[in-house]
Write a protein that holds these residues in place. Structure first.
Motif, mmCIF file in Angstrom:
data_model
loop_
_atom_site.group_PDB
_atom_site.id
_atom_site.type_symbol
_atom_site.label_atom_id
_atom_site.label_comp_id
_atom_site.label_asym_id
_atom_site.label_seq_id
_atom_site.Cartn_x
_atom_site.Cartn_y
_atom_site.Cartn_z
ATOM 1 N N CYS A 123 5.105 -24.098 -71.464
ATOM 2 C CA CYS A 123 4.180 -25.011 -70.680
ATOM 3 C C CYS A 123 2.833 -24.673 -71.261
ATOM 4 N N THR A 124 2.618 -23.674 -71.611
ATOM 5 C CA THR A 124 1.321 -23.565 -72.441
ATOM 6 C C THR A 124 1.611 -22.497 -73.549
ATOM 7 N N GLU B 20 0.552 -26.448 -74.879
ATOM 8 C CA GLU B 20 1.297 -27.674 -75.072
ATOM 9 C C GLU B 20 1.051 -28.357 -76.329
ATOM 10 N N VAL C 245 6.996 -26.620 -78.803
ATOM 11 C CA VAL C 245 5.581 -27.044 -78.623
ATOM 12 C C VAL C 245 5.403 -27.208 -80.221
#
Length: 394
Positions: free
Chosen positions: A251-252, A254, A365
């Motif tokens: 989630c991070t 992204e 990512v």
């Protein structure tokens, strides 16, 4: 009865990934919304749930009775749309049919209400052998049928260890309208499509629900099915989705982010992971900086995951390991994978399917632009996601 939105334009939304993982228990205001029709505003005082079909006695139970006449149970469980991560299947493989969910069609909540088993026993079961429990919301028309419905196996309902409840509360508060007030089905480990909201009918029957969303949607069709016409010829050959697969997401940062490491050349990488079906909790999440050649374990952060909950994970990565030998700016990628107590491991092998459901390829990512490591630290900006990382020696 007041209705919000419409059949043509139901409410469907997901939160930004970084917001989603701020807390182990997802706030109702953050949680995603998935609907196939308008949202009904129901009067709790007059609403009841009818239990019928293959029962000794047809029973109509009020919300007050559900709250006062039955023992209340709590379960921490992730709720995940079958189409979560559909965007990745659409962009990494080819076009699919469905709403373009990214990775935010999931939440983790504390659900409270009576066991469905106890309510069904009040009506008495008059069927033997294979049977199903069908859930229905008859409040409104929906996009592809005149009501919304779904079903699961009766044996699962009758197993108290599966913690199937008729939820009246979420996270210590009465259910919000968006999340099914005044009552919804909560089916840990099962695809969200079966967690029928605004529930008003439960039917014990020999066969699965005949609703469109059980029979002609939320199924993993074989890869050769590429059109609506071909899907119509194959729906009946494929089982309805029930247990969700193991999954994990970064989630991070992204995809596409410009990441600026701290003074030590490191950046926080964090996300969530969900176990396969009943096989939780998640026991391990790993990341790879070299497209799967090597993997390294991350830390499970915040609260320990439970059997059906998600796990939040995080680590700090020295981004100099991502840079080419000559240094300078570059675009790179990071993968993640999860493992659960049942031994299920996310293997990155996920076939395309027409509806884009059940996607659980490696979390990824990419297109990360790495700024010069000599710039000022950004640790403070990153650590708000997981305050506990500060106490883990990072």
């Amino acid at each position: 009865m007041l209705l919000e939105y419409s059949v043509q334009k139901p409410l469907n939304r997901e939160p930004p990934p970084k917001q989603l993982i701020q807390s182990f228990i997802t706030k109702s205001s953050v949680a995603y919304d998935r609907n196939h029709g308008p949202i009904p505003h129901i009067d709790e005082e007059t609403h009841y749930v009818r239990i019928d079909g293959a029962v000794a006695n047809v029973v109509e139970v009020s919300i007050k009775q559900l709250r006062e006449d039955f023992e209340q149970h709590e379960v921490i469980s992730a709720l995940q749309c079958a189409g979560n991560r559909r965007h990745t299947m659409r962009t990494e493989f080819k076009e699919v049919n469905g709403i373009d969910w990214y990775s935010g069609a999931v939440m983790n909540g504390v659900w409270r209400g009576p066991l469905l088993r106890d309510v069904v026993l009040k009506a008495g079961i008059s069927i033997e052998g294979e049977a199903h429990v069908a859930f229905s919301c008859l409040q409104t028309l929906v996009q592809d049928d005149w009501y919304y419905g779904g079903s699961i196996n009766l044996a699962r309902v009758m197993d108290p260890d599966k913690s199937i409840i008729l939820a009246l509360e979420l996270n210590g508060k009465t259910l919000s309208i968006n999340h099914g007030f005044p009552v919804r089905a909560v089916l840990p480990g099962i695809a969200g499509a079966r967690w029928v909201k605004w529930l008003d009918r439960i039917t014990i029957q020999r066969n699965e629900s005949n609703n469109y969303y059980q029979q002609q949607d939320y199924k993993i069709l074989p890869p050769h099915v590429e059109t609506k016409e071909q899907a119509m010829e194959n729906w009946h050959l494929v089982p309805a989705m029930q247990l969700m697969p193991i999954n994990s997401v970064i989630c991070t940062p992204e995809t596409g982010d410009e990441i600026q490491p701290d003074a030590e050349g490191k950046v926080v990488v964090a996300g969530y992971a969900v176990p396969a079906g009943d096989d939780g909790p998640v026991t391990k999440v790993e990341i790879s900086l070299d497209r799967g050649r090597t993997w390294e374990e991350t830390d499970i952060v915040q609260e320990p995951p439970t059997r059906w909950s998600w796990a939040l994970w995080g680590t700090k990565v020295d981004v100099r390991r991502l840079l080419p030998a000559e240094g300078g700016e570059s675009s790179k990628r990071i993968w993640c994978r999860a493992q659960d107590k049942g031994g299920n491991t996310q293997d990155g092998k996920c076939q395309w399917n027409y509806r884009g459901v059940g996607y659980n390829g490696y979390g990824e990512v990419k297109n990360l632009t790495i700024k010069g490591i000599e710039n000022q630290p950004v640790e403070r900006a990153l650590l708000w996601i997981f305050p506990c990382l500060r106490y883990m020696g990072y």
